[in-house]
Write a protein that holds these residues in place. Structure first.
Motif, short mmCIF file in Angstrom:
data_model
loop_
_atom_site.label_atom_id
_atom_site.label_comp_id
_atom_site.label_asym_id
_atom_site.label_seq_id
_atom_site.Cartn_x
_atom_site.Cartn_y
_atom_site.Cartn_z
N THR A 86 -18.60 -55.85 10.63
CA THR A 86 -19.09 -55.55 9.13
C THR A 86 -18.12 -54.55 8.62
O THR A 86 -17.72 -54.75 7.65
N GLY A 142 -28.26 -67.04 15.04
CA GLY A 142 -28.24 -66.15 13.60
C GLY A 142 -26.94 -65.55 13.58
O GLY A 142 -26.42 -65.04 12.62
N LEU A 162 -32.71 -64.91 12.22
CA LEU A 162 -32.90 -63.61 12.59
C LEU A 162 -34.30 -63.22 12.25
O LEU A 162 -34.98 -62.41 13.24
N VAL A 163 -35.07 -63.66 11.19
CA VAL A 163 -36.26 -63.45 11.24
C VAL A 163 -37.33 -64.19 11.89
O VAL A 163 -38.20 -63.49 12.64
N VAL A 201 -25.45 -67.10 4.72
CA VAL A 201 -26.46 -65.73 4.88
C VAL A 201 -27.67 -66.25 4.92
O VAL A 201 -28.66 -65.71 5.76
N ALA A 202 -28.27 -66.87 4.02
CA ALA A 202 -29.76 -67.53 4.07
C ALA A 202 -29.96 -68.16 5.41
O ALA A 202 -31.08 -67.77 6.11
N LEU A 227 -23.82 -65.44 10.94
CA LEU A 227 -23.73 -63.83 10.20
C LEU A 227 -22.13 -63.27 10.36
O LEU A 227 -21.50 -63.12 9.56
N ALA A 242 -28.45 -67.59 8.33
CA ALA A 242 -28.49 -66.57 9.35
C ALA A 242 -29.49 -65.70 9.38
O ALA A 242 -30.39 -65.10 10.11
N ALA A 243 -30.22 -65.23 8.03
CA ALA A 243 -31.29 -64.52 7.89
C ALA A 243 -32.48 -65.11 8.25
O ALA A 243 -33.44 -64.44 8.84
N ALA A 244 -32.88 -66.40 8.01
CA ALA A 244 -34.03 -67.15 8.63
C ALA A 244 -33.91 -67.01 9.98
O ALA A 244 -35.04 -66.96 10.64
#
Length: 463
Positions: A400, A202, A232-233, A225-226, A206, A228-230
């Motif tokens: 970032t 993840g 990390l969730v 991004v989707a 990102l 990575a978000a999935a």
């Protein structure tokens, strides 16, 4: 006493070289391009590959220190960093150079979380501020001296020496660390493999998007991004179920001290790392200074930080972390506003040395109390994981910040003065967020009512 401070010196030498290599390549990039003939993308990944490999495995590296002894992980990382540095200097093509830089970044990730854990072990509570003050001054010096040393080595010798210089530094630090850093048995416990895979994947996706977004299509960015978000969730939910065996014990964020220190350190890492390249670009490309002149303009930061950090550390030992950290973050915001005024008013660029000097005071005052507050807010058994999380937050926030400042500079390329003004204004706002977080730090560095309460609550939750 001498052995403890010699052990600290070994830790600081390792931390110095990994931060030095974050910024040293930028000034040597024209020489690398002339020698190896890479395209723009290849040259970009000489730096980006290191940042990616350095940022992503920090959570795993912190927990490995808990499991297998932080001294052992630190020394293995330093040996790997020395070998990778030697290979970087011998790279026959840009492809090989990027590969060796990735290996360098992985070795740096193994090293980076261990000093905080080991400083906690080496020094009693009322000495940690001074020790972490030295750590902060080395952090400032490593990042700021990168362009100076890179320019000097490239001008006098050749670009390959920006990597070869690491080898003797690492060699001396290895000998000192082997002799004077204390060992522990570690804890033979289950390593959270699912957490390691999901967090690494993840964060990897990102950070890759943050670094390479300009070369990726919008649909690909959205998909990445989707993903990575999935990941990390999934990682977050999994960690909540793992209890004390978690790779990243998220229950640590129940501690107000650890939470506030992490937010403030994220702001410090973002502003400090993300401002270095824009400052150098502005001084050289807009104001026409040479690499060495530009480096000298910003040199007061490293000099002032190195001189004041020990005193600032003793201050933290006496009064606790809140007041020094709040002052440091406020001075960070002020320094960025001063540098921004030089850009907006287009006055003599040497006035930027005033902002750099204030930045040096900010670095001297802020690093130590944030680190003291974070590590005083955790149980000793979770020190490695807490250090890994603290380092990961700082590093991902810095990446970032680099991505955001790059986007601003690219989007406003037709008006350089406006672009650089916006960059420093944005970073000043980030620093103000850090000021607010610093005001939430504990007044005294208690070892650790907050962490013990969080650990009890976590145990009850999983009982």
């Amino acid at each position: 006493m001498a052995n403890r401070w010699a052990g600290l010196a070994a830790l600081l030498a390792g931390f110095f070289v990994i931060l030095l290599d974050t910024t040293i390549v930028a000034v040597a990039s024209p020489s690398i391009q002339s020698d190896l003939k890479p395209d723009v993308a290849g040259l970009f990944w000489v730096t980006a590959g290191y940042l990616l490999a350095f940022s992503v495995p920090l959570l795993v590296a912190g927990r490995l220190g808990d499991r297998y002894d932080p001294k052992r992980v630190f020394l293995i990382g330093m040996a790997g960093f020395a070998v990778a540095s030697a290979l970087c200097g011998m790279a026959p093509s840009v492809g090989w150079l990027v590969l060796f830089r990735v290996v360098q970044g992985l070795a740096a990730a193994a090293m980076a979380p261990q000093p905080l854990t080991l400083i906690r072990r080496l020094f009693v509570a009322d000495e940690r501020g001074r020790a972490l003050g030295a750590w902060g001054s080395v952090a400032a010096a490593g990042a700021l001296l990168g362009p100076v040393l890179g320019g000097l080595l490239t001008a006098v010798l050749e670009w390959r020496w920006i990597f070869w210089v690491n080898v003797p530094l690492c060699g001396v630090a290895l000998l000192m660390g082997w002799r004077w850093i204390p060992r522990s048995q570690g804890r033979a416990a289950h390593l959270d493999l699912l957490g390691a895979v999901t967090s690494t994947a993840g964060l990897g996706v990102l950070v890759w998007v943050l670094l390479a977004w300009r070369d990726i299509s919008a649909p690909a960015i959205a998909a990445a991004v989707a993903v990575a978000a999935a990941l990390l969730v999934v990682f977050a939910f999994h960690e909540r179920r793992m209890g004390p065996a978690a790779l990243a014990p998220l229950g640590l964020y129940r501690s107000p001290g650890y939470r506030a220190a992490s937010v403030a350190m994220a702001a410090l890492g973002t502003a400090f790392i993300a401002m270095a390249l824009p400052a150098m670009l502005y001084l050289q490309e807009v104001r026409g200074l040479g690499p060495m002149e530009a480096a000298l303009v910003m040199a007061p930061d490293a000099v002032v930080a190195a001189v004041l950090s020990p005193t600032a550390g003793r201050w933290v030992d006496r009064v606790g972390p809140r007041r020094p950290a709040t002052l440091g973050m406020a001075l960070l915001a002020a320094s960025l506003l001063l540098i921004g005024l030089v850009v907006v008013l287009e006055v003599n660029p040497w006035w930027m040395t005033l902002g750099a000097a204030v930045l040096g005071v900010a670095n001297a005052v802020a690093w130590s109390p944030l680190s003291v507050a974070a590590m005083a807010s955790v149980d000793a058994a979770a020190a490695g994981a807490a250090s890994g999380m603290f380092s990961a937050v700082r590093q991902v926030a810095a990446v970032t910040g680099v991505a955001v400042t790059g986007a601003v500079l690219a989007g406003l390329a037709s008006s350089p003065t406006l672009a650089f003004s916006v960059v420093f204004a944005v970073l000043a706002v980030v620093a103000i967020v850090g000021v607010v977080a610093a005001t939430r730090l504990p007044l005294t560095p208690t070892d650790d009512a907050h962490a013990k309460a969080a650990a009890i609550a976590q145990e009850e939750e999983h009982a």
